[in-house]
Write a protein that holds these residues in place. Structure first.
Motif, PDB file in Angstrom:
ATOM      1  N   GLN A   6       0.866  -1.233  -0.090  1.00  0.00           N
ATOM      2  CA  GLN A   6      -0.036   0.083   0.176  1.00  0.00           C
ATOM      3  C   GLN A   6       1.069   1.157  -0.131  1.00  0.00           C
ATOM      4  OE1 GLN A   6      -2.502  -0.938   3.583  1.00  0.00           O
ATOM      5  NE2 GLN A   6      -3.940  -1.011   2.036  1.00  0.00           N
ATOM      6  N   GLN A   7       1.699   1.194   0.752  1.00  0.00           N
ATOM      7  CA  GLN A   7       2.777   2.518   0.592  1.00  0.00           C
ATOM      8  C   GLN A   7       3.540   2.684  -0.598  1.00  0.00           C
ATOM      9  OE1 GLN A   7       1.482   4.177   3.413  1.00  0.00           O
ATOM     10  NE2 GLN A   7       3.639   4.926   3.553  1.00  0.00           N
ATOM     11  N   VAL A   8       3.873   1.513  -0.968  1.00  0.00           N
ATOM     12  CA  VAL A   8       4.675   1.687  -2.416  1.00  0.00           C
ATOM     13  C   VAL A   8       3.761   2.336  -3.444  1.00  0.00           C
ATOM     14  CG1 VAL A   8       5.665   0.393  -4.289  1.00  0.00           C
ATOM     15  CG2 VAL A   8       6.374  -0.260  -1.894  1.00  0.00           C
ATOM     16  N   VAL A  11       3.569   6.028  -2.576  1.00  0.00           N
ATOM     17  CA  VAL A  11       4.788   6.806  -2.840  1.00  0.00           C
ATOM     18  C   VAL A  11       4.867   7.057  -4.312  1.00  0.00           C
ATOM     19  CG1 VAL A  11       7.184   6.698  -2.926  1.00  0.00           C
ATOM     20  CG2 VAL A  11       6.053   5.961  -0.625  1.00  0.00           C
ATOM     21  N   ILE A  12       4.653   5.816  -5.265  1.00  0.00           N
ATOM     22  CA  ILE A  12       4.795   6.007  -6.642  1.00  0.00           C
ATOM     23  C   ILE A  12       3.662   7.146  -7.242  1.00  0.00           C
ATOM     24  CG2 ILE A  12       4.366   4.626  -8.799  1.00  0.00           C
ATOM     25  CD1 ILE A  12       5.791   2.277  -7.228  1.00  0.00           C
ATOM     26  N   SER A  13       2.470   6.800  -6.782  1.00  0.00           N
ATOM     27  CA  SER A  13       1.391   7.593  -7.177  1.00  0.00           C
ATOM     28  C   SER A  13       1.843   9.308  -6.924  1.00  0.00           C
ATOM     29  CB  SER A  13      -0.040   7.380  -6.292  1.00  0.00           C
ATOM     30  OG  SER A  13      -0.389   5.953  -6.750  1.00  0.00           O
ATOM     31  N   ALA A  27      11.390   2.208  -1.889  1.00  0.00           N
ATOM     32  CA  ALA A  27      11.286   1.250  -0.881  1.00  0.00           C
ATOM     33  C   ALA A  27      11.593   1.983   0.573  1.00  0.00           C
ATOM     34  CB  ALA A  27      12.648   0.220  -1.096  1.00  0.00           C
ATOM     35  N   ARG A  28      12.504   2.833   0.521  1.00  0.00           N
ATOM     36  CA  ARG A  28      13.003   3.744   1.746  1.00  0.00           C
ATOM     37  C   ARG A  28      11.689   4.432   2.204  1.00  0.00           C
ATOM     38  NH1 ARG A  28      17.489   4.361  -0.651  1.00  0.00           N
ATOM     39  NH2 ARG A  28      17.113   6.782  -1.366  1.00  0.00           N
ATOM     40  N   ALA A  29      11.024   5.171   1.433  1.00  0.00           N
ATOM     41  CA  ALA A  29       9.915   6.062   1.538  1.00  0.00           C
ATOM     42  C   ALA A  29       8.559   5.218   1.872  1.00  0.00           C
ATOM     43  CB  ALA A  29       9.537   6.899   0.398  1.00  0.00           C
TER      44      ALA A  29
END
Length: 108
Positions: A6-8, A11-13, A27-29
């Motif tokens: 969900q976080q990935v 972040v990409i969005s 990945a870090r974010a």
């Protein structure tokens, strides 16, 4: 769906047009600094479903990492359409890398 996935996606969005992030940076974010390969998996399996700007994610050297020439050309064309300069499949990270994703109290 797992929290990291969900976080990935989040972040990409969040990467604005005309900018890129690296797989490791995403990945870090997203909270797992050593999960760059998992970011690749998420991009591969969920880009269409979540309408992700997959073309804005590059490797740590700022290179288009896709081996398939047609897909690499598609990524380059999409980046160039947003104003990103691509030379020999490489992007100048100092100029185009997005660092505005906040994790906790700092930006990654």
């Amino acid at each position: 769906m797992k929290p990291f996935t969900q976080q990935v996606i989040h972040v990409i969005s969040s990467i604005p047009a005309g900018n890129v992030m690296t797989y490791g940076q995403v990945a870090r974010a997203a909270g797992s600094p050593r999960a760059a390969r998992q970011v690749v998996r998420v991009l591969h399996t969920m880009s269409r479903k979540y309408n992700l700007p997959w073309h804005r994610v590059v490797n740590g050297k700022g290179e288009i990492a896709i081996k398939d020439e047609e897909s690499a050309f598609e990524q380059q064309s999409a980046l160039e359409a947003e104003g990103v300069v691509v030379v020999n499949k490489k992007i100048d990270l100092q100029e185009f890398q997005y660092t505005g994703v906040k994790q906790g109290d700092h930006y990654v």
